[in-house]
Write a protein that holds these residues in place. Sequence first.
Motif, PDB file in Angstrom:
ATOM      1  N   ALA A 127       2.356  -1.972  -7.535  1.00 31.42           N
ATOM      2  CA  ALA A 127       2.695  -2.445  -8.164  1.00 31.42           C
ATOM      3  C   ALA A 127       2.786  -3.965  -8.380  1.00 31.42           C
ATOM      4  N   ILE A 128       3.539  -4.691  -7.862  1.00 26.83           N
ATOM      5  CA  ILE A 128       3.491  -6.437  -7.629  1.00 26.83           C
ATOM      6  C   ILE A 128       2.680  -6.533  -7.082  1.00 26.83           C
ATOM      7  N   GLU A 129       2.996  -6.749  -5.312  1.00 27.52           N
ATOM      8  CA  GLU A 129       2.258  -6.736  -4.284  1.00 27.52           C
ATOM      9  C   GLU A 129       1.024  -5.764  -3.960  1.00 27.52           C
ATOM     10  N   ASP A 130       0.524  -5.574  -2.774  1.00 22.76           N
ATOM     11  CA  ASP A 130      -0.706  -5.034  -2.580  1.00 22.76           C
ATOM     12  C   ASP A 130       0.193  -3.395  -1.598  1.00 22.76           C
ATOM     13  N   THR A 131      -0.680  -3.021  -1.476  1.00 23.90           N
ATOM     14  CA  THR A 131      -1.102  -1.792  -0.944  1.00 23.90           C
ATOM     15  C   THR A 131      -2.359  -2.038  -0.080  1.00 23.90           C
ATOM     16  N   VAL A 132      -1.694  -1.958   1.602  1.00 26.22           N
ATOM     17  CA  VAL A 132      -2.978  -2.454   2.601  1.00 26.22           C
ATOM     18  C   VAL A 132      -3.225  -1.292   3.080  1.00 26.22           C
ATOM     19  N   ILE A 133      -4.177  -1.212   3.562  1.00 30.50           N
ATOM     20  CA  ILE A 133      -4.862  -0.647   5.277  1.00 30.50           C
ATOM     21  C   ILE A 133      -5.152  -1.253   6.043  1.00 30.50           C
ATOM     22  N   HIS A 134      -4.842  -1.294   7.169  1.00 35.26           N
ATOM     23  CA  HIS A 134      -5.221  -1.634   8.330  1.00 35.26           C
ATOM     24  C   HIS A 134      -7.122  -1.428   8.922  1.00 35.26           C
ATOM     25  N   GLN A 135      -7.503  -2.542   9.618  1.00 37.50           N
ATOM     26  CA  GLN A 135      -7.918  -2.532  10.140  1.00 37.50           C
ATOM     27  C   GLN A 135      -8.298  -0.904  10.809  1.00 37.50           C
ATOM     28  N   GLY A 136      -9.608  -0.105  11.035  1.00 37.99           N
ATOM     29  CA  GLY A 136     -10.035   1.112  11.994  1.00 37.99           C
ATOM     30  C   GLY A 136      -8.906   2.192  11.946  1.00 37.99           C
ATOM     31  N   VAL A 148       2.390   1.205  -0.187  1.00 37.64           N
ATOM     32  CA  VAL A 148       1.970   1.937   1.368  1.00 37.64           C
ATOM     33  C   VAL A 148       1.587   0.861   1.733  1.00 37.64           C
ATOM     34  N   GLU A 149       1.916   0.713   3.244  1.00 37.20           N
ATOM     35  CA  GLU A 149       1.256  -0.007   4.155  1.00 37.20           C
ATOM     36  C   GLU A 149       0.642   0.663   5.449  1.00 37.20           C
ATOM     37  N   VAL A 150      -0.569   0.908   5.918  1.00 33.41           N
ATOM     38  CA  VAL A 150      -0.983   2.154   6.568  1.00 33.41           C
ATOM     39  C   VAL A 150      -1.804   1.028   7.929  1.00 33.41           C
ATOM     40  N   GLY A 151      -0.737   1.408   8.905  1.00 31.59           N
ATOM     41  CA  GLY A 151      -1.312   0.345  10.638  1.00 31.59           C
ATOM     42  C   GLY A 151      -2.017   0.091  11.186  1.00 31.59           C
ATOM     43  N   GLU A 152      -2.631   0.147  11.836  1.00 32.33           N
ATOM     44  CA  GLU A 152      -4.190  -0.363  11.978  1.00 32.33           C
ATOM     45  C   GLU A 152      -3.965   1.307  13.399  1.00 32.33           C
ATOM     46  N   ASN A 153      -5.396   1.706  12.819  1.00 29.87           N
ATOM     47  CA  ASN A 153      -6.262   2.758  13.921  1.00 29.87           C
ATOM     48  C   ASN A 153      -5.237   4.236  13.828  1.00 29.87           C
ATOM     49  N   THR A 154      -4.381   3.719  12.570  1.00 36.92           N
ATOM     50  CA  THR A 154      -3.870   5.247  11.794  1.00 36.92           C
ATOM     51  C   THR A 154      -4.356   6.427  12.128  1.00 36.92           C
ATOM     52  N   ALA A 155      -4.483   8.013  11.808  1.00 36.21           N
ATOM     53  CA  ALA A 155      -5.646   8.486  11.144  1.00 36.21           C
ATOM     54  C   ALA A 155      -3.904   9.410  10.185  1.00 36.21           C
ATOM     55  N   ILE A 156      -4.981   9.902   9.512  1.00 40.10           N
ATOM     56  CA  ILE A 156      -3.999  10.767   8.282  1.00 40.10           C
ATOM     57  C   ILE A 156      -4.998  11.601   8.411  1.00 40.10           C
ATOM     58  N   ALA A 157      -4.510  12.949   8.599  1.00 39.14           N
ATOM     59  CA  ALA A 157      -5.166  14.293   7.847  1.00 39.14           C
ATOM     60  C   ALA A 157      -5.650  15.007   6.363  1.00 39.14           C
ATOM     61  N   ALA A 158      -6.560  15.525   6.403  1.00 37.88           N
ATOM     62  CA  ALA A 158      -6.355  15.614   4.986  1.00 37.88           C
ATOM     63  C   ALA A 158      -4.851  16.327   3.930  1.00 37.88           C
ATOM     64  N   LEU A 159      -4.630  16.480   2.639  1.00 39.14           N
ATOM     65  CA  LEU A 159      -3.944  16.432   1.965  1.00 39.14           C
ATOM     66  C   LEU A 159      -2.758  16.497   2.049  1.00 39.14           C
ATOM     67  N   ALA A 160      -2.522  14.872   3.298  1.00 39.98           N
ATOM     68  CA  ALA A 160      -1.755  14.801   3.032  1.00 39.98           C
ATOM     69  C   ALA A 160      -0.534  13.613   1.501  1.00 39.98           C
ATOM     70  N   GLY A 161       0.477  13.106   1.885  1.00 42.76           N
ATOM     71  CA  GLY A 161       0.588  12.148   0.518  1.00 42.76           C
ATOM     72  C   GLY A 161       1.775  11.447   1.217  1.00 42.76           C
ATOM     73  N   ILE A 162       1.908   9.734   0.694  1.00 43.06           N
ATOM     74  CA  ILE A 162       2.410   8.909   1.399  1.00 43.06           C
ATOM     75  C   ILE A 162       3.447   8.310   0.396  1.00 43.06           C
ATOM     76  N   ALA A 163       4.052   8.273   0.360  1.00 38.80           N
ATOM     77  CA  ALA A 163       5.646   7.763  -0.837  1.00 38.80           C
ATOM     78  C   ALA A 163       5.165   6.319  -1.220  1.00 38.80           C
ATOM     79  N   GLY A 164       5.614   5.965  -2.096  1.00 40.47           N
ATOM     80  CA  GLY A 164       5.254   4.316  -2.543  1.00 40.47           C
ATOM     81  C   GLY A 164       6.308   3.493  -1.700  1.00 40.47           C
ATOM     82  N   SER A 165       5.573   2.544  -1.186  1.00 42.58           N
ATOM     83  CA  SER A 165       6.265   1.437   0.001  1.00 42.58           C
ATOM     84  C   SER A 165       6.884   2.443   1.078  1.00 42.58           C
TER      85      SER A 165
END
Lengths: 341, 341, 341
Positions: free
Chosen positions: A218-227, A240-257
């Motif tokens: 919205a104002i700051e950034d959405t960040v997907i970290h390395q790996g 949303v911010e997703v930390g290094e080397n995290t894996a997310i399987a299909a059809l998952a939803g991560i809500a704002g911030s």
Amino acid sequence: MSYDLRYLAKLCGAELCGDPEKVIAGISSLERAAEDQITFCLDSKHLEQLKATRAGAVIVNNKIAEAVNGNALISNNPHLAFAIVAQALHPPAQEAEGIADSAVVAVSADIAENARIGPNVTIESGATIGENVQIGAGSFIGADVVIGNGTRIRPNVVIENRCEIGSNCLIQPGAVIGGDGFGFARNGDAWEKIPQVGRVIIKDNVEIGANTTIDRGAIEDTVIHQGVKIDNLVMIAHNVEVGENTAIAALAGIAGSAVVGKRCSIGGQVGIFGHITLTDDVVVAATSLVRRSIKEPGVYSGSVYADRLDKWQRNHARLVELDSLARRLIRLEKEYSNDKE
Amino acid sequence: MSYDLRYLAKLCGAELCGDPEKVIAGISSLERAAEDQITFCLDSKHLEQLKATRAGAVIVNNKIAEAVNGNALISNNPHLAFAIVAQALHPPAQEAEGIADSAVVAVSADIAENARIGPNVTIESGATIGENVQIGAGSFIGADVVIGNGTRIRPNVVIENRCEIGSNCLIQPGAVIGGDGFGFARNGDAWEKIPQVGRVIIKDNVEIGANTTIDRGAIEDTVIHQGVKIDNLVMIAHNVEVGENTAIAALAGIAGSAVVGKRCSIGGQVGIFGHITLTDDVVVAATSLVRRSIKEPGVYSGSVYADRLDKWQRNHARLVELDSLARRLIRLEKEYSNDKE
Amino acid sequence: MSYDLRYLAKLCGAELCGDPEKVIAGISSLERAAEDQITFCLDSKHLEQLKATRAGAVIVNNKIAEAVNGNALISNNPHLAFAIVAQALHPPAQEAEGIADSAVVAVSADIAENARIGPNVTIESGATIGENVQIGAGSFIGADVVIGNGTRIRPNVVIENRCEIGSNCLIQPGAVIGGDGFGFARNGDAWEKIPQVGRVIIKDNVEIGANTTIDRGAIEDTVIHQGVKIDNLVMIAHNVEVGENTAIAALAGIAGSAVVGKRCSIGGQVGIFGHITLTDDVVVAATSLVRRSIKEPGVYSGSVYADRLDKWQRNHARLVELDSLARRLIRLEKEYSNDKE
């Protein structure tokens, strides 16, 4: 590609037992491998198939190595060794060299000379495309987007303006990076759009699945970290911010911030509420809904498993009167306890 | 864009406390705003940040206005005022003027002179594109589609034939409007396709998220009413009707012929059965499954929240024998009650 | 298209009661049909509307045939008869003949003379496009892909290299066939990609919904058998096999190497674990999660239905202490039983 076992063993750091001159031309499974193919076996559950395989070589750990009749590559991490060997034998398909005639590229875009830009691609003004980048047919690269060296973008991907993609990423077809976050202000009964002026920042070595969507902040950034590895049809909301080397399987939803830590494993169809934090090394089981921040590493679940319909219906009928049942139990305990006194 | 505070205060109907000549060039957050940026604060939870902000102005309500050290815009609805100011400062990116050379436009399509058609767009015969419409690269506009004035369509969107989009809508990348509904007749073991001859009708001021799909009606139309906001990866099946100003979060699915009322709020990953009706002002919590019509406004939920795996497994083990537990409780109650008599 | 009732009755194998010369120009609903339209009625629930319809003809079974005032087509399977009649009256929109000038087609691709290739399509080297195939605008057909006769592909579809699509399939817009499976090996904290060298094999008469994704196999293939119907936004992971004539509703996800039998019905938002097998004729209710193989045909569910929030919250509070409640019940039973002895 074809390589001999001497080269492949060295490449993946395995010990070679067998013929170093043996030439291997591809990967296959234990059951189907031909004599010029390599396969792997992770444990003693498949010993029968391991003994019977006609593969030109098998990657194994030293516990089951003696069951191999032919050539063996012995590794402490046979799965990893197999991945490395497979990458060498099956390099990804390449776009044709240069920029396709049908691509529409803004004059002000800065495109590395060895980048490969497919047919019907659109690249807008100010975009920067790094060395050895490949962009598949029909993809859209918005204004001022930055794409790091070696990143491959498959067909019909959309990357909206100002987003940044790191190096050696892989974006599967149809993914949308940088669409507007879902942000509105109430205006009586109606909604007024809040412009989404943040970006999506994707770091190096990230894979993003087909038709997955990652919204800009919205104002700051959405960040997907390395790996980070994200499967198909995943929704990542704004900020949303997703930390290094995290894996997310299909059809998952991560809500704002929401903030997801490092090395997490988010199951298929999981939901994660907005504005909460999951610490590092959290595993969330498929379809579970995470409502509150998780501060302890570990496995979390709210998965309800399917049962025969008639059985489930009887249980569900009790579930919707569970509070009343619990109250009756408590009352009975009390009465009984009073009686005994 | 840049505007002075006199203009911005008037624009959003706020009272200005401070320097009317102060020039503002963008929005930001309380923490990060620079001197030429405006931000907002909705409540006293962020008083510390409000006092410390270096923003050129802050939009607040009159309860916390005195905590503002610099310029303040005081509004009864600061969130709405912020949305309006942000829209002025950050107008959406514009396609280049005119019709891109690489766009393929049918001769019989009726395109307003000031419409902007991006590269590699396809517009089929009989389509009508209104004033100030913008169509992003790689989008497909089918035969006889009608798109109302001021609507913006981002890249790689598909709008199938005969669908109608209202004015001032915004369609995020990859959305598919008017694909066939999922309609088949049994033919022995096989399925015979039932042609889907209805349309999708989208009214004014609707926003549709990235990679969302809205299917065309089987015979009559699928209708999305004015002011509806739909997030990413949502599935709206054939013949659904969604009432004015309803918001639908990501990965929700609404099955065929369901009717959702006005001003509803449908959470992420919610499922709504076909052929049911939700009245106005219904809120459905994330991941809940609505099986029956809802006649009373209010909040509805069936969300099961994730817990530590070991704890959840113990509870789940009881859940699948819940009916049996309930019967034992009832029997115990009876025996106990008989004993007392 | 227009046909007289004599032709339509013969086409769908129905008995005609009425005027064989009556010309019909389209389908509609009982309520809205005009005099030149045909409709259908499946049961006596809609007798009022059946009697009142102004349709030029109605397709019914013989139980309710006498309620028809005008022309009737009497069939043992009126739904199927309607599907067949509707297909004749409403043939699918056709791409323009030939290959669009803006399509980019590799010299080595083998394209049937009567295939229709839309604008801005990309077809890579070695692809084989069968008789009467239609490919919608902006679609991507990768190297060595094979597409069988009569298959229709709508706009912005991606079919990655080497995948095979059967005859008479229909692929809705935005679907992605053959993206990489989600396969990685652990490399310390990071993930190493395992190249996905299998294909997607889709047999004849399959329909695939908008923005659905079907991943290619890791080593062997992902296989979708004949007659399967898949709705929008479905995720089919690598090495899944889906049996003949199975239907899968929107937003369902099937994890890697799962096998789904023939004639199954998989509800919306269902999740199916990887490496399990569902036998033939299994029905899984919407949102249910299948964790173990299912060996008996029948209906399975784990659906939790939404309730009023306050009621659900009370029940959910008990659900998360259910094991403790069950233990208290068991203890009380024991104490009571001991007392009686």
